[in-house]
Every structure is written in structure tokens, then in C-alpha cells.
Design a protein around this motif. Structure first.
Motif, PDB file in Angstrom:
ATOM      1  N   ASP A 187      35.739  43.297  44.229  1.00  0.00           N
ATOM      2  CA  ASP A 187      36.620  42.578  45.165  1.00  0.00           C
ATOM      3  C   ASP A 187      37.965  42.219  44.534  1.00  0.00           C
ATOM      4  O   ASP A 187      38.786  41.544  45.163  1.00  0.00           O
ATOM      5  CB  ASP A 187      35.939  41.274  45.626  1.00  0.00           C
ATOM      6  CG  ASP A 187      34.730  41.535  46.501  1.00  0.00           C
ATOM      7  OD1 ASP A 187      34.583  42.663  46.990  1.00  0.00           O
ATOM      8  OD2 ASP A 187      33.921  40.594  46.679  1.00  0.00           O
ATOM      9  N   LYS A 188      38.127  42.630  43.272  1.00  0.00           N
ATOM     10  CA  LYS A 188      39.363  42.354  42.523  1.00  0.00           C
ATOM     11  C   LYS A 188      39.580  40.861  42.250  1.00  0.00           C
ATOM     12  O   LYS A 188      40.695  40.432  41.978  1.00  0.00           O
ATOM     13  CB  LYS A 188      40.575  42.968  43.227  1.00  0.00           C
ATOM     14  CG  LYS A 188      40.483  44.496  43.299  1.00  0.00           C
ATOM     15  CD  LYS A 188      41.728  45.115  43.886  1.00  0.00           C
ATOM     16  CE  LYS A 188      41.744  46.628  43.687  1.00  0.00           C
ATOM     17  NZ  LYS A 188      40.479  47.320  43.990  1.00  0.00           N
ATOM     18  N   ARG A 189      38.510  40.055  42.329  1.00  0.00           N
ATOM     19  CA  ARG A 189      38.595  38.656  41.874  1.00  0.00           C
ATOM     20  C   ARG A 189      38.685  38.615  40.354  1.00  0.00           C
ATOM     21  O   ARG A 189      39.285  37.713  39.786  1.00  0.00           O
ATOM     22  CB  ARG A 189      37.374  37.857  42.331  1.00  0.00           C
ATOM     23  CG  ARG A 189      37.406  37.397  43.778  1.00  0.00           C
ATOM     24  CD  ARG A 189      36.217  36.487  44.058  1.00  0.00           C
ATOM     25  NE  ARG A 189      36.295  35.226  43.318  1.00  0.00           N
ATOM     26  CZ  ARG A 189      35.254  34.434  43.061  1.00  0.00           C
ATOM     27  NH1 ARG A 189      34.054  34.777  43.485  1.00  0.00           N
ATOM     28  NH2 ARG A 189      35.418  33.315  42.393  1.00  0.00           N
ATOM     29  N   ILE A 190      38.024  39.588  39.727  1.00  0.00           N
ATOM     30  CA  ILE A 190      38.163  39.783  38.280  1.00  0.00           C
ATOM     31  C   ILE A 190      38.821  41.152  38.088  1.00  0.00           C
ATOM     32  O   ILE A 190      38.256  42.167  38.510  1.00  0.00           O
ATOM     33  CB  ILE A 190      36.812  39.768  37.552  1.00  0.00           C
ATOM     34  CG1 ILE A 190      36.059  38.461  37.786  1.00  0.00           C
ATOM     35  CG2 ILE A 190      37.023  39.980  36.044  1.00  0.00           C
ATOM     36  CD1 ILE A 190      34.666  38.424  37.164  1.00  0.00           C
ATOM     37  N   PRO A 191      40.002  41.222  37.483  1.00  0.00           N
ATOM     38  CA  PRO A 191      40.647  42.517  37.268  1.00  0.00           C
ATOM     39  C   PRO A 191      39.815  43.406  36.340  1.00  0.00           C
ATOM     40  O   PRO A 191      39.221  42.919  35.369  1.00  0.00           O
ATOM     41  CB  PRO A 191      41.986  42.157  36.623  1.00  0.00           C
ATOM     42  CG  PRO A 191      42.193  40.697  36.887  1.00  0.00           C
ATOM     43  CD  PRO A 191      40.823  40.095  36.988  1.00  0.00           C
ATOM     44  N   MET A 192      39.774  44.684  36.610  1.00  0.00           N
ATOM     45  CA  MET A 192      39.062  45.611  35.726  1.00  0.00           C
ATOM     46  C   MET A 192      39.653  45.586  34.320  1.00  0.00           C
ATOM     47  O   MET A 192      38.929  45.722  33.318  1.00  0.00           O
ATOM     48  CB  MET A 192      39.114  47.036  36.291  1.00  0.00           C
ATOM     49  CG  MET A 192      38.376  48.057  35.444  1.00  0.00           C
ATOM     50  SD  MET A 192      36.595  47.717  35.297  1.00  0.00           S
ATOM     51  CE  MET A 192      36.022  48.403  36.831  1.00  0.00           C
ATOM     52  N   SER A 193      40.953  45.340  34.234  1.00  0.00           N
ATOM     53  CA  SER A 193      41.591  45.258  32.915  1.00  0.00           C
ATOM     54  C   SER A 193      41.013  44.110  32.099  1.00  0.00           C
ATOM     55  O   SER A 193      40.910  44.194  30.864  1.00  0.00           O
ATOM     56  CB  SER A 193      43.108  45.090  33.068  1.00  0.00           C
ATOM     57  OG  SER A 193      43.403  43.899  33.793  1.00  0.00           O
TER      58      SER A 193
END
Length: 637
Positions: A366-372
Motif C-alpha cells: 500500500d506504499k505506507r512503508i516505501p520499498m526503499s
């Protein structure tokens, strides 16, 4: 002793000093080839402290590897586990358990971690415990600190444990601190830094990954963060000068990990959060603060090692933020490893970990935590595993467990290590008072000695050590009687024993001084059950003095409790309260104090903290650096 390869490191020989082994390894490429599930698994570190196997009625200490725990390690691609005393009851058993845990990890070997600080926080039930940090602070020796790290490191390494959550780098500048106290080296940030970095070097020279804790500092708190959220209300200048100073020195000296504190620091982050417990607005603690973990620790202080949280199942976090949300907040804040993210004690409770695992995966999707954010953490984790020889890409964990056991049995709790422990501890005992040369005691044959302490193991430690002095003909044979006084009043049986004795030794154990009972005005023989800690030893002291008995008070834990016994004829601080049980001393501190009392050792320890008055905390009774030479009564230089 033959050596063998374990995940790229050699066991049975001296560990290779940490090296930059990542130079020819493309860690970024390894991470790029991992699935999201594998990456998230590397960032979760549960405990299996107790385990309830299917068909059993209750959970018991997890000491033998089983398929159920192995299935969880595999399913969630776990990057590490933390061990507790319940897991490490014997040397052979621990070695086989650690080997079993590593064999369960199919691709990347585990961080196998433990809190083996030395002193009052030790987990190995067959290890060499060492006197603890504040005792080291009293000895003022960088060599002793290094040797402490070396001994602990050798024992952990031989067992296959590769990460120590030590040393504690907190500056204990609050005498009312209920959770740090003697776990800290000192209230002086310079001494904390010097001894802490020496201990780190000792551990790292045995190829153990080290951890400075609890960032940004748990020393000036009066609340136990296991149960509540402490707040340190200092400005940034004060915090940088004291609390942050040892952490900066640890970073500058190459510490591998830093563990966070569940403590609020409004000077760095006053962001609020609505508590899931009661709906109140609370300040976000350091563990969950991006301003503290990323802006301060990473960007400002330059730390690029692994950040690990303190246990996330502690009430202060779990109740206010919720299990899954706390992990997500911690990762977004800059944490690399979420320690004890959810309780797992059986396959039935596996759902707790499953919920957290899936919540983190969902938060990334959900992009709450960036994959980076995920990638950089896993890169740090793998880089450290490679550096410490835990992980050698392209190979898997292999070991001859019988040879591991053979080696560990020679190392853990060895006579050589016990001799080092004894030598170090002898330099830590601090003499605060010695009126009319009360010490050392010089008993004649068949003199009676009575010892008092709160708990049976402490009484037994004193009696066992005195018996050893008699057996080795260091002192004349004496008749020793012992009493415990936890939750008791000063009674006629204690008076009778003092009447019949020539020498009286009392161990005092006070975690937090209480002005309401320590000002000397309360009747020493009438107490409620919460006041025994100071009132009973004062009663013993007063009665013994009234009967002209030679008597001494030993401060067993935090030296601050010496402020309760200013009228004592003789007063010692030993910085460790664990006694004797299961055929062994659980700390060397009490026997070291007995050695001093009976003239077998001189005193060399100097206070590593100020001891304030109980009733007027602005008044210092015994200053930092205070300590008397038992030979001449003069201040030690």
C-alpha cells in the motif's frame, strides 16, 4: 581442537577479527533477488522463550529444537531470534539448540542474539557472569572492561550465539531509575564512553556483533519502560552533552547495532499519537520516532549500522500502539529489526506473528512503508551478517554439532574465565565508611558470625564464601548463622542471634530510595510490608551497635541505598545482588565483598556515581570518585 566451518566462520579456533568481508559481495544484488516476504522476515526477530507443543497443557522453557519452531522460522524467513535464560540452561543444551535454530533457516543464517550484559542481566545459566557495568565503573579499568567483553564474547561465540545486546551505554544520572541502575557504568558520560567502547572491542575481537543501548538514553528515567512510557524532559544541548555522548563514541568506534529506548524525548520529537489503550494523546517514544532514529541517529550522528528496537511486546508499546502498528511505525522511523514483534508460544499463537508479518507486507504494497525503506534495512542486516562471518553468500550453514559441544564445554564457565572474573571483581568493591577500623574482621576460633540479607540466595552466598575461607584456612573456623528479612520485621530471633554473635554482616537491597521511611524517624520494628528494605537493615544496624557488635552493611545493588545507613560503622558497595543457587555463585560481587570484610582483599573501587541524600537530593553525601583504602582509611587516589 579441530576447527570446522559454520556459515563461513571457523569454530573451535580463535575467531577472525571482523573484517570488511563485503568488498567482493554485491549485497544490493542479493537483496534485489529476494522476495518481499524474505526481506520482511529478515527484519523480524521473535523470541521462543517458552513453547507449548501440541498436546501439552502449558508452555515451558524452549530448550530443545523442534519441528514446530523450525516451521515458523522457515515460513516467515526469519532473520533472527533472541534467547532468554529459559532457553540456555546448560552448555551442551544451548549449543545444540542454537545449531538446531540455524539448521532451520534455509538460505541466510540467523542472528542468534542474547542479553549477556554481565552483572544483573545475564542469561547463560552455565556462563561466567562477570560483576556488571557499574562495578566496572568502580574499578575504572579499560583493561577490565575489555577483558569482560572478551570473556563474554568467547563464551557466546563457542555456543554459536553471534549477537550480544550489550553493552548498556546509558548514563545513570537518576538515582531513582528502576530499570537501569547498576546496568550503567556511571553517571559520568566520559567514563561510560571509555569503558563501553573497551567492552565493545573485547566482544568484537571474538567476532560477536555488539549493541549500544538504549538510544537516546534510558539513564535519567524514573519509570520502567516495560510498563510505562518514561519521559526525559531535557533540552537538546543537555541531551547531546550527556545522554548522546556515549552513543556517539560507540558509533565512532564501530559499534554494530544500536538498540532503541521506549522513552519520550520531546526536545527531539514532540509528535503525539492517540493511544489505543485509553484514547489519550501521548508522545511518540524514540523507538517509533523518525526524527530520532533517522534525522538524529542516522543523519546527524552518522550511524549506518543496524538499528534494533527494544522489545516491542513491552506493555508501554504494545498497549498504546498495538502490535502490528508498532512494527510498521518502527520500520518507517528507521528501524532495521523489530525485536519481539509479537508473542509466539505455540502453533496456536503463531497467528500473532502472522498478523504482524502480513500487516507489514500489506503496508509495503500500500506504499505506507516505501520499498526503499525495506531494502536499505535488509542491506544493512546482510552486510553485518557477512562482516561477522555469519553469512557467506553461496554457502549454507554447516557444522559438526558434536565438535561444537566439545569446544563449548571447554570454554563456557571455564576456570580461566572464573579467575579473570574474580580478579576483576576484587578491584570493584568500594569502601564508603570504616569507623575505628571496624574492617577487616579478624575472627578467633569458634567466634559466631550472623549474616542478614533480603533473600535466601544472598544469605547462602555469604555463608558459602565464609565456609570457603575457613576451608582454605584463610580465616579461623567460625559458626555462621543466616537470616532473610524480605517482607519481615526485625524480630526476637534476629536479636538473639546478634546477642550471641561477635560479627554482624547485613546485605541491603534497595531499588529506589523512599524519603518517607529513610529519614530515621520511623520506629524500626513496626513496618508495613513495603518498607522492610531499609527499615529492617537499619534496625539490625542500630541493635548491633547498641550491643557493641562489630558490624558492616553491604549495599548489594544500587549504591545509592548507602545513603540510608550513614550511621553504619562500616559500609561497602558491591554493585551486584545475585547470590548462590544450584551449586554456583550467580554473580561474583557478594563473595568479593566477603573477601574484603575478612581481610582477603584490599579495597580499590571508587564510586562511579554521586550518592545523594535521601531527604535532600540536592545534597551529595558521597561524591563520584569517593572510596576508602581499607589499609589506612584514606581516600583512594
Amino acid at each position: 581442537m579441530a576447527s570446522l566451518l559454520v556459515g563461513g566462520s571457523v569454530i573451535g579456533a580463535k575467531p577472525a577479527v571482523a573484517q570488511e568481508a563485503t568488498s567482493n559481495v554485491d549485497v544490493k544484488q542479493i537483496v534485489a533477488n529476494m522476495t518481499l516476504e524474505e526481506k520482511v522476515g529478515q527484519m523480524l526477530m521473535p523470541d521462543f522463550r517458552n513453547w507449548q507443543k501440541q498436546g501439552n497443557s502449558k508452555a515451558t522453557g524452549f530448550t530443545i529444537m523442534n519441528d514446530e519452531v523450525a516451521s515458523i522460522i522457515k515460513k516467515y524467513h526469519l532473520g533472527g531470534v533472541i534467547l532468554f535464560a529459559e532457553n540456555v540452561v546448560g552448555t551442551e543444551q544451548t549449543t545444540r539448540l542454537v545449531d538446531g535454530l540455524q539448521n532451520a533457516s534455509e538460505k541466510i543464517p540467523l542472528f542468534v542474539t542474547i542479553d549477556q550484559e554481565g552483572g544483573i542481566v545475564t542469561r547463560l545459566q552455565s556462563g561466567t557472569n562477570m560483576p556488571g557495568n557499574m562495578a566496572l565503573g568502580a574499578a575504572r579499568s579499560e583493561q577490565h572492561a575489555y577483558d569482560t567483553g572478551k570473556v563474554i564474547g568467547e563464551e557466546l561465540y563457542s555456543l554459536g550465539i553471534n549477537v550480544n545486546f550489550a553493552p548498556d551505554m546509558d548514563v545513570n544520572n537518576n538515582p531513582s531509575n528502576p530499570v537501569i541502575g547498576v546496568r550503567s557504568f556511571s553517571n559520568n558520560p566520559e567514563l561510560v564512553s571509555t569503558l563501553g567502547t573497551s567492552l565493545i572491542k573485547g566482544l568484537q575481537d571474538q567476532n560477536i556483533a555488539t549493541t549500544a543501548k538504549h538510544f537516546p538514553g534510558h539513564g535519567d528515567t524514573a519509570v520502567d519502560s516495560h510498563y510505562g512510557l518514561p519521559l526525559v524532559d531535557k533540552n537538546q544541548e543537555q541531551l547531546r552533552k550527556v545522554e548522546l555522548y556515549p552513543f556517539q563514541k560507540a558509533i565512532d568506534n564501530g559499534v554494530d547495532m544500536i538498540m532503541t529506548a521506549h522513552v519520550q524525548f520531546p526536545a527531539f520529537d514532540n509528535t503525539t499519537y492517540t493511544s489505543k489503550k485509553d484514547g489519550q494523546q501521548i508522545m511518540v517514544p524514540a523507538t517509533l520516532s523518525k526524527k530520532i532514529l533517522t534525522s538524529l541517529l542516522r543523519d546527524d550522528m552518522g550511524f549506518d549500522g543496524v538499528i534494533v528496537t527494544d522489545a516491542l511486546n513491552m506493555q508501554a508499546i504494545a498497549e498504546n500502539f498495538g502490535q502490528a502498528e508498532a512494527v510498521i511505525m518502527a520500520l518507517n522511523a528507521g528501524t532495521d529489526i523489530a525485536l519481539m514483534p509479537a508473542p509466539v508460544t505455540s502453533l496456536a499463537t503463531e497467528k500473532n506473528l502472522d498478523n504482524v508479518f502480513k500487516a507489514v507486507i500489506q503496508a509495503v504494497n500500500d506504499k505506507r512503508i516505501p520499498m526503499s525503506r525495506i531494502n536499505e534495512s535488509v542491506e544493512r542486516i546482510l552486510t553485518l551478517k557477512i562482516k561477522r562471518g555469519i553469512y557467506k553468500p553461496g554457502t549454507s550453514y554447516t557444522a559438526d554439532v558434536d565438535k561444537l559441544v566439545e569446544n563449548a564445554l571447554q570454554v563456557v564457565g571455564s576456570k580461566q574465565h572464573q579467575a579473570i572474573e574474580k580478579k576483576i571483581t576484587a578491584d570493584t568493591v568500594t569502601l564508603l565508611k570504616n569507623e575505628d577500623k571496624t574492617l577487616p574482621f579478624k575472627p578467633k576460633k569458634n567466634d559466631k558470625v550472623v549474616v542478614f540479607a533480603p533473600n535466601e540466595d544472598q544469605v547462602l552466598a555469604m555463608k558459602t564464601k565464609i565456609a570457603a575461607l575457613v576451608a582454605s584456612k584463610k580465616i579461623k573456623p567460625v559458626d555462621v548463622q543466616g537470616f532473610t528479612f524480605a517482607n519481615k520485621t526485625f524480630d526476637d530471633s534476629m536479636k538473639k542471634a546478634i546477642d550471641e554473635a561477635k560479627y554482624v554482616i547485613t546485605g541491603s537491597y534497595v531499588v529506589k530510595n523512599d524519603p518517607a521511611v529513610n529519614d530515621g524517624v520511623i520506629d524500626d520494628t513496626v513496618i508495613d510490608s513495603s518498607k522492610w528494605a531499609t527499615v529492617v537493615p537499619r534496625a539490625i544496624m542500630n541493635y548491633a551497635q547498641g550491643k557493641n557488635k562489630e558490624n558492616v552493611i553491604i549495599s548489594l545493588r544500587n549504591p545509592y541505598d548507602a545513603a540510608n545507613f550513614l550511621e553504619a560503622d562500616a559500609l561497602l558497595a558491591v554493585y551486584g545482588f545475585k547470590g548462590y543457587s544450584n551449586g554456583r555463585y550467580n554473580q561474583p560481587n557478594i563473595p568479593a565483598g566477603i573477601d574484603v570484610i575478612f581481610g582477603q582483599e584490599k579495597t580499590a573501587g571508587k564510586l562511579p556515581v554521586d550518592i545523594p541524600s535521601v531527604t535532600d537530593p540536592t545534597k551529595t553525601l558521597f561524591p563520584y570518585g569517593y572510596g576508602l583504602d581499607i589499609r589506612n582509611g584514606k581516600l583512594l587516589k
